[in-house]
Design an enzyme around this catalytic site. Structure first.
Site, PDB file in Angstrom:
ATOM      1  N   HIS A 263      -5.046 -23.339  96.762  1.00  0.00           N
ATOM      2  CA  HIS A 263      -4.297 -24.064  95.737  1.00  0.00           C
ATOM      3  C   HIS A 263      -3.375 -25.110  96.360  1.00  0.00           C
ATOM      4  O   HIS A 263      -3.223 -26.226  95.848  1.00  0.00           O
ATOM      5  CB  HIS A 263      -3.501 -23.055  94.915  1.00  0.00           C
ATOM      6  CG  HIS A 263      -2.646 -23.658  93.860  1.00  0.00           C
ATOM      7  ND1 HIS A 263      -1.364 -23.240  93.631  1.00  0.00           N
ATOM      8  CD2 HIS A 263      -2.871 -24.656  92.969  1.00  0.00           C
ATOM      9  CE1 HIS A 263      -0.836 -23.947  92.652  1.00  0.00           C
ATOM     10  NE2 HIS A 263      -1.731 -24.815  92.233  1.00  0.00           N
ATOM     11  N   GLU A 266      -5.371 -28.108  97.271  1.00  0.00           N
ATOM     12  CA  GLU A 266      -5.667 -28.876  96.056  1.00  0.00           C
ATOM     13  C   GLU A 266      -4.509 -29.810  95.718  1.00  0.00           C
ATOM     14  O   GLU A 266      -4.695 -30.990  95.422  1.00  0.00           O
ATOM     15  CB  GLU A 266      -5.935 -27.901  94.909  1.00  0.00           C
ATOM     16  CG  GLU A 266      -6.062 -28.560  93.551  1.00  0.00           C
ATOM     17  CD  GLU A 266      -5.338 -27.777  92.488  1.00  0.00           C
ATOM     18  OE1 GLU A 266      -4.663 -28.411  91.660  1.00  0.00           O
ATOM     19  OE2 GLU A 266      -5.430 -26.532  92.485  1.00  0.00           O
ATOM     20  N   HIS A 267      -3.297 -29.296  95.753  1.00  0.00           N
ATOM     21  CA  HIS A 267      -2.112 -30.109  95.465  1.00  0.00           C
ATOM     22  C   HIS A 267      -1.973 -31.274  96.443  1.00  0.00           C
ATOM     23  O   HIS A 267      -1.821 -32.429  96.056  1.00  0.00           O
ATOM     24  CB  HIS A 267      -0.861 -29.237  95.566  1.00  0.00           C
ATOM     25  CG  HIS A 267      -0.435 -28.623  94.288  1.00  0.00           C
ATOM     26  ND1 HIS A 267       0.672 -29.012  93.605  1.00  0.00           N
ATOM     27  CD2 HIS A 267      -0.981 -27.607  93.569  1.00  0.00           C
ATOM     28  CE1 HIS A 267       0.822 -28.281  92.517  1.00  0.00           C
ATOM     29  NE2 HIS A 267      -0.181 -27.410  92.471  1.00  0.00           N
ATOM     30  N   GLU A 337       4.817 -30.638  97.627  1.00  0.00           N
ATOM     31  CA  GLU A 337       3.938 -29.752  96.875  1.00  0.00           C
ATOM     32  C   GLU A 337       4.317 -28.297  97.035  1.00  0.00           C
ATOM     33  O   GLU A 337       4.086 -27.488  96.145  1.00  0.00           O
ATOM     34  CB  GLU A 337       2.484 -29.989  97.285  1.00  0.00           C
ATOM     35  CG  GLU A 337       1.997 -31.401  97.002  1.00  0.00           C
ATOM     36  CD  GLU A 337       2.435 -31.890  95.625  1.00  0.00           C
ATOM     37  OE1 GLU A 337       2.224 -31.166  94.627  1.00  0.00           O
ATOM     38  OE2 GLU A 337       3.009 -32.988  95.535  1.00  0.00           O
ATOM     39  N   GLU A 344       5.972 -23.913  89.979  1.00  0.00           N
ATOM     40  CA  GLU A 344       4.837 -23.553  89.127  1.00  0.00           C
ATOM     41  C   GLU A 344       4.654 -22.047  89.055  1.00  0.00           C
ATOM     42  O   GLU A 344       4.370 -21.476  87.995  1.00  0.00           O
ATOM     43  CB  GLU A 344       3.566 -24.210  89.672  1.00  0.00           C
ATOM     44  CG  GLU A 344       2.311 -23.882  88.891  1.00  0.00           C
ATOM     45  CD  GLU A 344       1.069 -24.441  89.571  1.00  0.00           C
ATOM     46  OE1 GLU A 344      -0.031 -24.165  89.079  1.00  0.00           O
ATOM     47  OE2 GLU A 344       1.203 -25.139  90.585  1.00  0.00           O
TER      48      GLU A 344
END
Length: 1258
Positions: A263, A266-267, A337, A344
């Protein structure tokens, strides 16, 4: 999820609808699903559908109007908490903040996202969310999953008795197909023996063993470096394309010290791409997400630039190449991020998320799926440096481990292939070897050629098959203080069966019929005032992301009823398993599926590119064969005639054995049984008491349902019509319907606008009608009745009467002499879906129908019966009131709802019409009071009907006269004067900055900032008409600058400033600009949040509006995040809007408008209020001039709108919510004092609120 998205409402003139990906409250419903592998949408087929637990009254406050007190047709299907982890497929915000959020009308694509879970799991859409069809026990939604077998019947030729499929173009050996569900519908009986010849056994076996045809337009290929690509031409939306890069690596590939690193990559890769940023000015939107088994980067782009006509696909491909294979892992971007992901993580950590984690942990306890959630672990995320992240990327990110999907308005396949080769062919060829995935068993002295995963995900399961395992897992119990209701999930896990032959397809069809019968039975059988369950759901679905097929029985109930709820659910499952479906049920369901599939085949050219792409992508993990809608229809028609009642009952019984034969030695063992329960429950007269439950008690409750006596299901008579020809003739004689002049000023009885195709009529009973003939959705139509008033019409003595009344009407479901069950089956017989909703300013009924088999006439009959012969029953009222009471009590267990509620009451001066009715208000209501509150609004000149569809002028006007014209005439002379005034709280006030504290085991924080705005037409709550002052400014400016600039532009500007939609246009553009700045400042530069958005609620009938900023953060950062948001709101004068910002906002809204304009639902929104006396400024020009009005807007115009937003300290309201074990310990607020009034226990300070869940962004 890295994010960057564009927001703002296409705030023109639509009745807004909830976004497809937003969450909806659970409630009383039953749900049954089974997947069918074809990509096609269908109408949800049922009558009045409500979200089973009332959606909050003021969700419109957050821009999602149809979530607010909505009895919703397009519920987003996130109601089933079973395995719907929001973290699983995480979405990146696109390139301008929050695109589509709060959009005024749901697009066809968005509808399909709700109706067509593009995975083979019917319970999941492509973003890893469950998409059940929620239904009230008294208001079921048949075949709620709308991905049906697309049907149309021409590619099969019959030679004698042998059915032979025609040849179709087939791609490489790797199969591609994903599932969707057959449409939910129940139709009247037909004799299938007369439709199909009997096949001899040998011939039947030969036919059923035949492989299904593959999609004829789907092109597949592979580059020398191993990159696979798929290309599918698709014309919807026109001049747009979808390009998705799927890298076959996800959280399941992470080692113990890498949890969350997929993840993180991805960021960093997505938001660090300079080439992606270059697309921002082209109208492209980009996004990304990470799941168990893959990471996907996707770009939605125009095919060419607007001015230079430059082909944009090469630029899109270059951006994807850089993102996936050539990212720059700069330390600065990694740190940004890291902050975003940590925010998040806290944002996602709702109680719903934690329940989902528990379910997955127990369902997959034997493999890594139980402990590799894509969001990762906080302590590890904090430690990784750029080098650690880069090494994971080198291990997994290479062309041979990726697939490129391109679907869109592509005319030249060869050219597209050349463009792919030009961008990607040299990538990684210079370095074909690399270290393979690390593991303790791997010999690191060897170097292997990089190659793609053969199976996704690479995990092993313990199957729930007879004899496969002998260890019985006891029921697991997850207990938490934030849970309100009892729920139990029984799981059965088996290998995925690839749908590749006609036999496979036939088996899926038979399961669909069988389980749909269970769905209807549960809903129709339990309609007492206090049924034992809140919802019963049975989901049978494939999951590419989990690599298995899971059957789940989910039972939700009030804690006091949990044992009876389990017993009833098990009893009904057992009844169906032992007695099977009846012959009538078989023919009804089969006929429904075939009719709907035929309709879907006719709509083959209306499926959006993104839905086709998502559908194909999921097939990689499942191994199904992809067919187009026409092929799907032909194949379904071919197998339908071979289905027998015995086989349907046999294959269906196998699905249910793990429940119906629970405890028997021959039965498959459940993969898991998980109960999620509250710590405390409310007992009337006592208060909060401890809730106790044991695994032994759960097993006893299950077994009690196995010994209860059962009987076979009786047949049910289905009406073919609600109004007979004789009754219609009598009505016409009595009422003598006719069309009359639209107004005293307009003498004509029919006003037609050739440019838009809109026709306006007015009936002799006072009902105005708008219609538009549209070929966009073949043989389909939509109709909406809007009734002015809504919750604003509630008096101080009838708080909650409208919202409870609308729910009561839907819960009852009876009209005339027809029972609720008969009305339901009438609707599904004719492929009708009806929804009923109430908002702050109106009540609305919406119908979706097909024009086949008199479907439109049937929809008009139902509307007539609701208006003239609604039956109000006491038990439906009791259920409706109980639902709102239960919802009220659940609010303090939600941080977001509690926080937003407190803010809303402060801003709206404690006006209960904008929040949920309190227990005291609910207790004061009676059946007669709620009936009067609703039906007093259903009067001729207070109603407006709009219809859009593929009908003829003669067909639609005949229905209008017959069924609307015969509604008895009435006038609404007093109701408008009875409204209690709506007021913002006088400022300044000590309630303008507030806090809410919620006790929770985990820390979270959110905040809302809101303030007054005008309504869409420039009216303010204090009676000002701002449009007049804007017109004066325009004249002055023109006189001053007459010799400067372009005369044409000045004419356009003058036209905009005198146009009724000036504030609707300019405030929509302003919202785009503010969202962009919030993202770049609060999220990207300062790192104070993961998710922040600005949304407007501009009323049409009420003379007010408001804006709201929602932000999620951590307790340590939330105060700074709120200050930063306020600074952005107030900083537009010191930091002027640039021409580039305005042009980007215009492009976003105009492209959205162009994409939606082919949707019937969008046109319904455009037609809304066109003849409403309470919206006098709405006219045809607001529709036909929409594009030119956006193009004419200048920066000065935006500032004129900005001046009307109250953002100063005296007008702005904010509320911060903090959850944690120590939350509120330092507060000096008196909890006891607040609890003595209307407050809710458990929140400091007390409050009830609205459903303002933090949402995934697109």
């Amino acid at each position: 999820m890295a994010t960057s998205s564009s927001s703002s409402v296409m705030s023109g003139i639509q009745v807004p609808q909830s976004r497809w990906d937003s969450s909806v409250s659970k409630g009383r419903r039953s749900m049954v699903r089974v997947n069918i592998p074809v990509p096609a949408p269908s109408f949800p087929l049922t009558r009045f559908h409500l979200p089973s637990v009332p959606a909050p009254a003021a969700v419109r406050w957050l821009g999602d109007v149809r979530d607010g007190n909505s009895i919703e047709l397009y519920q987003n299907g996130n109601n089933n908490t079973v395995r719907k982890l929001k973290m699983m497929k995480k979405k990146k915000k696109s390139d301008a903040p929050k695109a589509w959020k709060g959009s005024a009308s749901v697009s066809r694509s968005q509808q399909l996202k709700t109706w067509v879970p593009c995975c083979s799991s019917l319970s999941r859409n492509c973003y890893g969310k469950t998409t059940p069809f929620p239904t009230s026990t008294s208001t079921p939604r048949f075949f709620r999953q709308k991905s049906c077998f697309p049907l149309s019947a021409h590619t099969f030729k019959t030679h004698g008795n042998r059915i032979q499929p025609l040849c179709a173009t087939v791609g490489p050996d790797e199969p591609h197909a994903a599932s969707t569900a057959l449409p939910d519908a129940l139709l009247e009986k037909q004799d299938f023996d007369s439709l199909y010849p009997q096949l001899q056994t040998a011939e039947l076996e030969g036919f059923l063993s035949t492989e299904l045809p593959s999609h004829p337009k789907l092109h597949r290929g592979q580059l020398k470096n191993g990159l696979r690509y798929l290309i599918l031409p698709n014309k919807v939306p026109a001049n747009r394309l979808e390009a998705h890069m799927e890298v076959h690596v996800g959280s399941i590939d992470e080692e113990d010290d890498e949890q969350g690193i997929a993840h993180m990559i991805e960021h960093v890769a997505f938001l660090g791409s300079k080439r992606r940023e270059k697309l921002l000015g082209t109208g492209a939107r980009s996004n990304a997400y990470t799941d168990f088994h893959h990471t996907v980067f996707h770009i939605h782009s125009p095919t060419s630039t607007k001015d230079a006509d430059e082909d944009l696909l090469p630029l899109v491909l270059e951006a994807l190449n850089e993102i996936a294979f050539h990212p720059k892992f700069l330390s600065s971007r990694v740190e940004k991020e890291r902050r975003a992901i940590l925010s998040e993580l806290q944002m996602m950590n709702t109680i719903e998320y934690r329940v989902d984690c528990q379910l997955l942990q127990h369902l997959h306890s034997e493999n890594k799926l139980s402990k590799r959630f894509p969001i990762g672990l906080e302590e590890q995320i904090k430690k990784w440096d750029a080098d650690k992240i880069r090494k994971f990327h080198e291990r997994w990110y290479f062309p041979a481990n990726a697939t490129l999907y391109i679907v869109g308005d592509i005319n030249n396949i060869s050219k597209t292939i050349n463009q792919i080769e030009a961008v990607f062919e040299q990538t990684d060829l210079e370095n074909e070897t690399a270290s393979p995935p690390t593991s303790s068993a791997f010999d690191h002295s060897k170097v292997l050629k990089k190659e793609r995963h053969a199976v996704r995900p690479p995990i092993k399961h313990n199957w729930s098959l007879p004899g496969h395992k002998t260890d019985v897992k006891p029921p697991q119990i997850f207990q938490h203080e934030l849970l309100q209701n009892f729920s139990i999930n029984m799981f059965c896990k088996i290998p995925v069966t690839k749908v590749r032959t006609f036999r496979d397809l036939r088996n899926v069809l038979m399961k669909r019929i069988f389980l749909s019968a269970l769905h209807f039975r549960i809903n129709s059988r339990y309609k007492s005032s206090n049924p034992p369950f809140t919802s019963v759901e049975l989901d049978h679905s494939d999951s590419g992301r989990e690599g298995c097929t899971v059957t789940t029985l989910t039972v939700t109930a009030e804690p006091k009823n949990w044992q009876n709820a389990i017993k009833v659910a098990v009893q009904e499952v057992r009844r169906l398993k032992e007695f099977g479906v009846t012959k009538g049920e078989l023919t009804r369901y089969m006929d429904a599926l075939l009719k709907d599939s035929e309709h879907l085949a006719a709509m083959i050219d209306n499926v959006s590119s993104v839905d086709n792409l998502d559908f194909i992508m999921e097939s990689d993990a499942l191994g199904h064969i992809v067919m187009d809608q026409t092929q799907g229809h032909e194949c379904l028609m071919a197998v339908a005639g071979t289905v027998t009642l015995e086989e349907v009952n046999s294959i269906g019984a196998q699905v249910l054995e793990f429940i119906s034969d629970f405890g028997k030695p021959t039965a498959p063992l459940p993969a898991a049984v998980v109960a999620c329960v509250p710590n405390k429950v409310h007992v009337d007269g006592i208060g909060e008491t401890e809730f106790k439950i044991t695994s032994t008690e759960i097993i006893s409750a299950i077994k009690s349902g196995l010994i209860e006596p059962i009987e076979a299901e009786p047949e049910l008579e289905v009406p073919k019509e609600l109004i007979s020809p004789q009754q219609l003739q009598e009505l016409r004689m009595q009422q003598r319907p006719s069309f009359i002049p639209l107004s005293p000023e307009i003498s004509v009885t029919k006003l037609q606008d050739k440019e838009t195709g809109i026709t306006q009529l007015r009936l002799s009973n006072g009902i105005p009608v708008n219609y538009k003939i549209s070929k966009n959705e073949a043989r389909g139509g939509v109709m909406r009745l809007i009734v002015g008033g809504g919750r604003a019409a509630e008096s101080s003595n009838s708080k909650g009467a409208v919202v409870v009344g609308v729910r009561t009407l839907s819960e009852g479901g009876r009209v005339g002499n027809f029972s609720r069950e008969q009305v339901e089956l009438f609707c599904v017989n004719h492929l009708i879906n009806c929804s009923l909703e109430s908002t702050e300013e109106f009540i609305a009924m919406e119908f979706r129908f097909t024009l086949r088999d008199n479907g439109m006439r049937a929809a008009f009959q139902l509307l007539h019966m609701v208006l003239e012969h609604s039956v109000w029953v006491e038990d439906a009222f009791d259920r409706a009131r109980q639902l709102y009471l239960s919802y009220y009590r659940s609010i303090p267990k939600s941080l977001e709802r509690s926080t937003a509620h407190k803010l809303m009451l402060a801003m709206m001066n404690d006006d209960e019409r904008f929040v949920e009715p309190t227990p005291k208000s609910l207790q004061n209501l009676t059946l007669n009071s709620v009936k009067d509150a609703v039906m007093n609004q259903f009067v001729g000149d207070n109603m407006e009907v709009s219809i859009v569809g593929d009908f003829s002028e003669e067909e639609i006007e005949s229905c209008i006269l017959d069924y609307l014209g015969t509604v008895r005439a009435s006038r609404n002379s007093e109701s408008e004067h009875e409204f209690s005034p709506i007021l913002f709280r006088t400022s300044p006030s000590d309630l303008q900055s507030q806090q809410v504290f919620l006790k929770d085991s985990d820390e979270r924080a959110c905040a809302y900032i809101a303030g007054p705005a005008p309504n869409r037409w420039g009216f303010t709550i204090d009676g000002k008409d701002l449009l007049e002052s804007v017109a004066d400014i325009a004249v002055a400016d023109e006189a001053q600058f007459h010799h400067e600039g372009n005369d044409v532009q000045k004419d356009l500007q003058r036209k905009l400033r005198s146009h009724p939609l000036f504030f609707g246009i300019t405030l929509g553009l302003l919202a785009e600009v503010i969202n962009s700045r919030l993202f770049t400042t609060v999220r990207d530069s300062l790192g104070l949040t993961y998710d922040v958005s600005f949304e407007l609620n501009l009323f049409d009938r009420l003379k007010l509006g408001w804006y709201v900023v929602s932000v999620t953060s951590t307790p340590s950062k939330v105060y700074k995040a709120v200050d930063a948001c306020k600074n952005v709101l107030r900083g537009l004068h010191s930091n002027k809007i640039s021409p580039r910002e305005l042009e980007r906002a215009k492009r976003t809204l105009l492209m959205r408008h162009e994409a939606e304009i082919k949707s019937n639902a969008y046109w319904l929104g455009l037609l809304a209020h066109l003849q409403a006396s309470s919206v006098p400024r709405k006219g045809i020009s607001c529709i036909k001039e929409l594009t030119s009005l956006y193009e004419a807007a200048s920066i000065e115009d935006i500032y004129l709108a900005y001046e009307q937003l109250k953002v100063d300290e005296d007008s702005l309201y904010s509320c911060i919510g903090i959850a944690g074990a120590n939350a509120g310990d330092d507060t000096t607020d008196s909890l006891e004092e607040e609890e003595s009034g209307e407050g809710i226990q458990g929140v400091i300070p007390v409050g009830r609120g609205l459903s303002t869940m933090t949402r995934p962004t697109t």
